[in-house]
Design a protein around this motif. Structure first.
Motif, PDB file in Angstrom:
ATOM      1  N   ASP A   1     -95.888 -49.128 -15.997  1.00 44.61           N
ATOM      2  CA  ASP A   1     -96.278 -50.073 -17.050  1.00 44.61           C
ATOM      3  C   ASP A   1     -95.221 -50.185 -18.140  1.00 44.61           C
ATOM      4  OD1 ASP A   1     -98.811 -50.491 -15.907  1.00 44.61           O
ATOM      5  OD2 ASP A   1     -99.702 -48.864 -17.047  1.00 44.61           O
ATOM      6  N   ALA A   2     -94.519 -49.095 -18.386  1.00 49.01           N
ATOM      7  CA  ALA A   2     -93.554 -49.056 -19.494  1.00 49.01           C
ATOM      8  C   ALA A   2     -92.468 -48.033 -19.178  1.00 49.01           C
ATOM      9  CB  ALA A   2     -94.263 -48.671 -20.799  1.00 49.01           C
ATOM     10  N   ILE A   3     -91.366 -48.151 -19.880  1.00 46.34           N
ATOM     11  CA  ILE A   3     -90.304 -47.153 -19.791  1.00 46.34           C
ATOM     12  C   ILE A   3     -90.500 -46.173 -20.943  1.00 46.34           C
ATOM     13  CG2 ILE A   3     -87.814 -46.722 -19.946  1.00 46.34           C
ATOM     14  CD1 ILE A   3     -88.584 -48.120 -17.375  1.00 46.34           C
ATOM     15  N   LEU A   4     -90.604 -44.894 -20.603  1.00 46.77           N
ATOM     16  CA  LEU A   4     -90.694 -43.844 -21.607  1.00 46.77           C
ATOM     17  C   LEU A   4     -89.276 -43.380 -21.918  1.00 46.77           C
ATOM     18  CD1 LEU A   4     -92.486 -42.005 -23.326  1.00 46.77           C
ATOM     19  CD2 LEU A   4     -92.598 -40.438 -21.351  1.00 46.77           C
ATOM     20  N   GLN A   5     -88.873 -43.585 -23.139  1.00 50.89           N
ATOM     21  CA  GLN A   5     -87.521 -43.256 -23.563  1.00 50.89           C
ATOM     22  C   GLN A   5     -87.277 -41.748 -23.507  1.00 50.89           C
ATOM     23  OE1 GLN A   5     -85.142 -45.565 -24.074  1.00 50.89           O
ATOM     24  NE2 GLN A   5     -86.733 -46.972 -23.379  1.00 50.89           N
ATOM     25  N   PRO A   6     -86.018 -41.333 -23.469  1.00 51.85           N
ATOM     26  CA  PRO A   6     -85.699 -39.907 -23.421  1.00 51.85           C
ATOM     27  C   PRO A   6     -86.322 -39.129 -24.581  1.00 51.85           C
ATOM     28  CG  PRO A   6     -83.732 -41.220 -23.045  1.00 51.85           C
ATOM     29  CD  PRO A   6     -84.813 -42.166 -23.457  1.00 51.85           C
ATOM     30  N   HIS A   7     -86.772 -37.928 -24.289  1.00 51.92           N
ATOM     31  CA  HIS A   7     -87.298 -36.979 -25.272  1.00 51.92           C
ATOM     32  C   HIS A   7     -88.470 -37.548 -26.067  1.00 51.92           C
ATOM     33  CE1 HIS A   7     -83.894 -34.606 -24.091  1.00 51.92           C
ATOM     34  NE2 HIS A   7     -83.121 -35.641 -24.327  1.00 51.92           N
ATOM     35  N   ARG A   8     -89.322 -38.297 -25.368  1.00 50.97           N
ATOM     36  CA  ARG A   8     -90.544 -38.863 -25.961  1.00 50.97           C
ATOM     37  C   ARG A   8     -91.740 -38.475 -25.107  1.00 50.97           C
ATOM     38  NH1 ARG A   8     -90.162 -42.753 -30.405  1.00 50.97           N
ATOM     39  NH2 ARG A   8     -87.944 -42.762 -30.831  1.00 50.97           N
ATOM     40  N   ARG A   9     -92.929 -38.607 -25.697  1.00 53.64           N
ATOM     41  CA  ARG A   9     -94.183 -38.386 -24.972  1.00 53.64           C
ATOM     42  C   ARG A   9     -95.002 -39.667 -24.992  1.00 53.64           C
ATOM     43  NH1 ARG A   9     -96.636 -32.825 -27.366  1.00 53.64           N
ATOM     44  NH2 ARG A   9     -98.301 -34.320 -27.750  1.00 53.64           N
ATOM     45  N   THR A  10     -95.835 -39.819 -23.983  1.00 49.16           N
ATOM     46  CA  THR A  10     -96.638 -41.041 -23.893  1.00 49.16           C
ATOM     47  C   THR A  10     -97.692 -41.126 -24.988  1.00 49.16           C
ATOM     48  OG1 THR A  10     -98.095 -39.966 -22.265  1.00 49.16           O
ATOM     49  CG2 THR A  10     -96.311 -41.360 -21.414  1.00 49.16           C
ATOM     50  N   ASP A  11     -98.088 -40.004 -25.592  1.00 50.65           N
ATOM     51  CA  ASP A  11     -99.094 -40.058 -26.651  1.00 50.65           C
ATOM     52  C   ASP A  11     -98.488 -40.303 -28.032  1.00 50.65           C
ATOM     53  OD1 ASP A  11     -97.997 -37.415 -26.487  1.00 50.65           O
ATOM     54  OD2 ASP A  11     -99.688 -36.636 -27.642  1.00 50.65           O
ATOM     55  N   GLY A  12     -97.176 -40.391 -28.117  1.00 48.32           N
ATOM     56  CA  GLY A  12     -96.507 -40.658 -29.386  1.00 48.32           C
ATOM     57  C   GLY A  12     -95.943 -42.068 -29.415  1.00 48.32           C
ATOM     58  N   PRO A  13     -95.307 -42.438 -30.540  1.00 57.99           N
ATOM     59  CA  PRO A  13     -94.744 -43.776 -30.644  1.00 57.99           C
ATOM     60  C   PRO A  13     -93.612 -43.995 -29.651  1.00 57.99           C
ATOM     61  CG  PRO A  13     -94.324 -42.481 -32.651  1.00 57.99           C
ATOM     62  CD  PRO A  13     -95.087 -41.619 -31.709  1.00 57.99           C
ATOM     63  N   PRO A  14     -93.415 -45.139 -29.116  1.00 54.80           N
ATOM     64  CA  PRO A  14     -94.131 -46.368 -29.443  1.00 54.80           C
ATOM     65  C   PRO A  14     -95.359 -46.620 -28.569  1.00 54.80           C
ATOM     66  CG  PRO A  14     -92.295 -46.909 -28.024  1.00 54.80           C
ATOM     67  CD  PRO A  14     -92.256 -45.409 -28.234  1.00 54.80           C
ATOM     68  N   LEU A  15     -95.626 -45.818 -27.537  1.00 51.62           N
ATOM     69  CA  LEU A  15     -96.731 -46.108 -26.621  1.00 51.62           C
ATOM     70  C   LEU A  15     -98.099 -45.732 -27.191  1.00 51.62           C
ATOM     71  CD1 LEU A  15     -95.119 -45.019 -23.220  1.00 51.62           C
ATOM     72  CD2 LEU A  15     -95.243 -47.306 -24.228  1.00 51.62           C
ATOM     73  N   ASN A  16     -98.229 -44.532 -27.732  1.00 50.83           N
ATOM     74  CA  ASN A  16     -99.486 -44.056 -28.332  1.00 50.83           C
ATOM     75  C   ASN A  16    -100.673 -44.136 -27.369  1.00 50.83           C
ATOM     76  OD1 ASN A  16     -98.343 -43.480 -30.961  1.00 50.83           O
ATOM     77  ND2 ASN A  16     -98.183 -45.685 -31.185  1.00 50.83           N
TER      78      ASN A  16
END
Length: 122
Positions: free
Chosen positions: A46-61
Motif C-alpha cells: 500500500d505504501a513505501i515505508l521509508q528507512p528507519h521508520r515504523r508503520t505506527d509513526g509518521p507519516p503512515l500512523n
C-alpha cells in the motif's frame, strides 16, 4: 459569535476520534524503503515505508501492518518481538519479489512487533 456567558452543549461539541488500539507494526531497520500493507488484500504493498521508520509513526500512523514487500533482486530478514527480538523461522533470507504476511497476534504480547532487517542485493 458566542458570548462569554454562553455554555456549550455536549451534543454540539466535536471531540477528537479516539485512536484505535495498536495491533501491530513493522519497523524498517534499513537504509532503503520497503513496501508495506496495512490490510493485506493481495496486492504487493500500500505504501513505501521509508528507512528507519515504523508503520505506527509518521507519516503512515497505522494501527496495524499486515505485510511487507521485498522487491526483485533483494533479500531481507524478518524478526519479531516476544520478550526479546527473535528471527522469524518462516521469514529469514526472504528473496524478492515476495510479500511476507506478518502474524497479527504473538503469544504474551499486546502488540505484534515486527522488524525488517538486512535488506541487501542478492
Amino acid at each position: 459569535m458566542a458570548e462569554a456567558s454562553d455554555t456549550g452543549s455536549a451534543s454540539g461539541a466535536r471531540s477528537a476520534a479516539a485512536p484505535q488500539a495498536l495491533v501491530s507494526y513493522i519497523s524498517n531497520e534499513n537504509n532503503i524503503g520497503i513496501g508495506v500493507s496495512r490490510i493485506d488484500q493481495g496486492q504487493n504493498y500500500d505504501a513505501i515505508l521509508q528507512p528507519h521508520r515504523r508503520t505506527d509513526g509518521p507519516p503512515l500512523n497505522w494501527d496495524r501492518a499486515q505485510s511487507f514487500y521485498i522487491g526483485a533482486g533483494y533479500c531481507a530478514d524478518a524478526w519479531f518481538f516476544q520478550g526479546s527480538w527473535k528471527p522469524s523461522p518462516t521469514a529469514q533470507d526472504v528473496r524478492g519479489p515476495a510479500v511476507v504476511r506478518t502474524q497479527q497476534s504473538i503469544p504474551g504480547e499486546a502488540t505484534a512487533r515486527w522488524a525488517v532487517r538486512d535488506v541487501k542485493r542478492c
